[in-house]
Design a protein around this motif. Structure first.
Motif, mmCIF file in Angstrom:
data_model
loop_
_atom_site.group_PDB
_atom_site.id
_atom_site.type_symbol
_atom_site.label_atom_id
_atom_site.label_comp_id
_atom_site.label_asym_id
_atom_site.label_seq_id
_atom_site.Cartn_x
_atom_site.Cartn_y
_atom_site.Cartn_z
ATOM 1 N N ASP A 79 82.681 55.923 51.050
ATOM 2 C CA ASP A 79 82.239 55.577 52.399
ATOM 3 C C ASP A 79 82.845 54.263 52.877
ATOM 4 O O ASP A 79 82.315 53.619 53.784
ATOM 5 C CB ASP A 79 80.704 55.496 52.431
ATOM 6 N N THR A 80 83.958 53.820 52.277
ATOM 7 C CA THR A 80 84.523 52.516 52.610
ATOM 8 C C THR A 80 85.444 52.541 53.821
ATOM 9 O O THR A 80 85.731 51.498 54.398
ATOM 10 C CB THR A 80 85.313 51.934 51.413
ATOM 11 N N GLY A 81 85.939 53.692 54.214
ATOM 12 C CA GLY A 81 86.883 53.782 55.328
ATOM 13 C C GLY A 81 86.190 54.047 56.644
ATOM 14 O O GLY A 81 84.958 53.989 56.753
ATOM 15 N N PRO A 82 86.972 54.398 57.645
ATOM 16 C CA PRO A 82 86.393 54.678 58.961
ATOM 17 C C PRO A 82 85.553 55.960 58.975
ATOM 18 O O PRO A 82 84.683 56.114 59.821
ATOM 19 C CB PRO A 82 87.606 54.809 59.878
ATOM 20 N N ASN A 83 85.829 56.868 58.040
ATOM 21 C CA ASN A 83 85.063 58.112 57.921
ATOM 22 C C ASN A 83 84.669 58.303 56.462
ATOM 23 O O ASN A 83 85.446 57.978 55.570
ATOM 24 C CB ASN A 83 85.903 59.326 58.339
ATOM 25 N N PRO A 84 83.488 58.869 56.220
ATOM 26 C CA PRO A 84 83.157 59.188 54.832
ATOM 27 C C PRO A 84 84.077 60.291 54.330
ATOM 28 O O PRO A 84 84.596 61.091 55.116
ATOM 29 C CB PRO A 84 81.705 59.669 54.906
ATOM 30 N N MET A 85 84.309 60.299 53.031
ATOM 31 C CA MET A 85 85.120 61.353 52.438
ATOM 32 C C MET A 85 84.642 61.610 51.024
ATOM 33 O O MET A 85 83.965 60.782 50.423
ATOM 34 C CB MET A 85 86.610 61.009 52.457
ATOM 35 N N ALA A 86 84.991 62.780 50.504
ATOM 36 C CA ALA A 86 84.727 63.144 49.115
ATOM 37 C C ALA A 86 86.070 63.509 48.515
ATOM 38 O O ALA A 86 86.719 64.469 48.939
ATOM 39 C CB ALA A 86 83.757 64.309 49.032
ATOM 40 N N ILE A 87 86.511 62.741 47.525
ATOM 41 C CA ILE A 87 87.869 62.842 47.006
ATOM 42 C C ILE A 87 87.922 63.736 45.764
ATOM 43 O O ILE A 87 87.136 63.566 44.831
ATOM 44 C CB ILE A 87 88.408 61.439 46.660
ATOM 45 N N PHE A 88 88.876 64.679 45.768
ATOM 46 C CA PHE A 88 89.161 65.484 44.585
ATOM 47 C C PHE A 88 89.825 64.573 43.556
ATOM 48 O O PHE A 88 90.749 63.837 43.880
ATOM 49 C CB PHE A 88 90.107 66.654 44.921
ATOM 50 N N GLN A 89 89.358 64.625 42.320
ATOM 51 C CA GLN A 89 89.867 63.752 41.271
ATOM 52 C C GLN A 89 91.009 64.430 40.513
ATOM 53 O O GLN A 89 90.975 65.638 40.287
ATOM 54 C CB GLN A 89 88.750 63.404 40.288
ATOM 55 N N VAL A 90 91.998 63.642 40.136
ATOM 56 C CA VAL A 90 93.111 64.117 39.317
ATOM 57 C C VAL A 90 93.253 63.205 38.105
ATOM 58 O O VAL A 90 92.787 62.066 38.115
ATOM 59 C CB VAL A 90 94.439 64.174 40.108
ATOM 60 N N GLU A 91 93.900 63.714 37.078
ATOM 61 C CA GLU A 91 94.067 62.957 35.831
ATOM 62 C C GLU A 91 94.742 61.614 36.065
ATOM 63 O O GLU A 91 94.303 60.583 35.571
ATOM 64 C CB GLU A 91 94.881 63.787 34.841
#
Length: 126
Positions: free
Chosen positions: A38-50
């Motif tokens: 939630d640190t940017g201008p829009n909330p996001m949910a990030i897909f994680q990669v190795e």
């Protein structure tokens, strides 16, 4: 452009109407956690990669999904077999559109998420 990039895709963004429900859906389907940011201008949910420096990832964001059949299809790695992922799509409220499809790199199935976004669940050839 004279250089061929390592990856043709560098990032994906999937618009969703309910971030919490979409996070639950994608975590259930892929078998992998998403990281809420939630640190940017829009909330996001990030897909994680190795390795974020090497891998291609993306995120969910609050937005307006394309009309049915008009948006792109995003193919996602999913834990287990493609059949396992298809069952998780159904259990999480999504729709499975196709049977498993064989390609040289593995197998995938076309599906739709809770907002009707077109996705593929992918099982790499092992």
């Amino acid at each position: 452009m004279t250089d061929t990039p390592k990856n043709a895709t560098v990032w994906i963004e999937i618009p969703v109407t309910d971030m919490d429900k979409a996070m639950q859906f994608y975590e259930a389907v892929t078998g992998l956690p998403l990281k809420r940011d939630d640190t940017g201008p829009n909330p996001m949910a990030i897909f994680q990669v190795e390795d974020p420096a090497e891998g291609v990832a993306g995120h969910l964001y609050p937005g307006k999904p394309a009309k049915d059949g008009e948006g792109p299809t995003i193919h996602l790695s999913a834990a287990g077999s493609v059949e396992d992922a298809m069952e998780r799509v159904r259990a999480a409220g999504g729709t499975v559109i196709s049977p498993p499809i064989e390609i040289p790199a593995g197998r995938f199935a076309y599906c739709k998420d809770l907002d009707g976004n077109s996705i593929g669940v992918f099982e790499a050839r092992g």
